[in-house]
Design a protein around this motif. Structure first.
Motif, PDB file in Angstrom:
ATOM      1  N   THR A 136       2.935  -2.897   6.325  1.00 57.40           N
ATOM      2  CA  THR A 136       3.497  -1.568   6.106  1.00 57.40           C
ATOM      3  C   THR A 136       4.981  -1.592   6.396  1.00 57.40           C
ATOM      4  N   GLN A 191      10.728   6.643   2.413  1.00 62.35           N
ATOM      5  CA  GLN A 191       9.777   5.934   1.569  1.00 62.35           C
ATOM      6  C   GLN A 191       8.843   5.136   2.459  1.00 62.35           C
ATOM      7  N   ILE A 195      -5.742   5.854   0.763  1.00 62.00           N
ATOM      8  CA  ILE A 195      -4.637   6.564   1.387  1.00 62.00           C
ATOM      9  C   ILE A 195      -4.610   7.993   0.853  1.00 62.00           C
ATOM     10  N   GLU A 196      -4.400   8.929   1.739  1.00 63.95           N
ATOM     11  CA  GLU A 196      -4.237  10.330   1.355  1.00 63.95           C
ATOM     12  C   GLU A 196      -2.931  10.817   1.947  1.00 63.95           C
ATOM     13  N   LEU A 197      -2.055  11.319   1.108  1.00 66.67           N
ATOM     14  CA  LEU A 197      -0.773  11.838   1.574  1.00 66.67           C
ATOM     15  C   LEU A 197      -0.814  13.353   1.566  1.00 66.67           C
ATOM     16  N   CYS A 198      -0.268  13.952   2.589  1.00 70.24           N
ATOM     17  CA  CYS A 198      -0.241  15.405   2.706  1.00 70.24           C
ATOM     18  C   CYS A 198       1.207  15.859   2.864  1.00 70.24           C
ATOM     19  N   ALA A 199       1.487  17.025   2.344  1.00 67.59           N
ATOM     20  CA  ALA A 199       2.823  17.596   2.495  1.00 67.59           C
ATOM     21  C   ALA A 199       2.686  19.000   3.066  1.00 67.59           C
TER      22      ALA A 199
END
Length: 97
Positions: free
Chosen positions: A4, A14, A27-31
């Motif tokens: 990573t 990034q 992978i789950e990205l949250c904003a």
């Protein structure tokens, strides 16, 4: 093993993930507006624990861990000093590991 790298050039963050072929990664990205809001949103999606409070025994007789405090090189003098500190602060005396 997954490698990573996180880069933040001029405010443009990034994150680069390089999983190995043997270990697939989901992978789950949250904003969200801020970290607190993102954390609350994540907690709302997780399954709830059945226990709302820790067991009474954990509070009445905690396990005092010399490893958590000192990691390695624990001596008799350090253990005695740690025990005295616990007693002086009014915490319950119970089990040492």
């Amino acid at each position: 093993t997954m490698r990573t790298t996180i880069r933040a050039p001029a405010g443009n963050a990034q994150m680069c993930l390089a999983p190995s072929e043997e270990e697939p990664v989901m992978i789950e990205l949250c904003a969200a507006r801020d970290v607190r809001e993102a954390h609350r949103a994540l907690l709302a999606r997780l399954p709830r624990s059945k226990a709302s409070m820790p067991a009474v025994e954990v509070v009445r007789a905690p396990v005092w861990s010399t490893w958590a405090r000192y990691k390695m090189n624990v001596t008799q003098a350090k253990v005695i000093s740690y025990a005295q500190e616990i007693a002086e602060r009014g915490y319950p005396r119970s089990h040492f590991e």
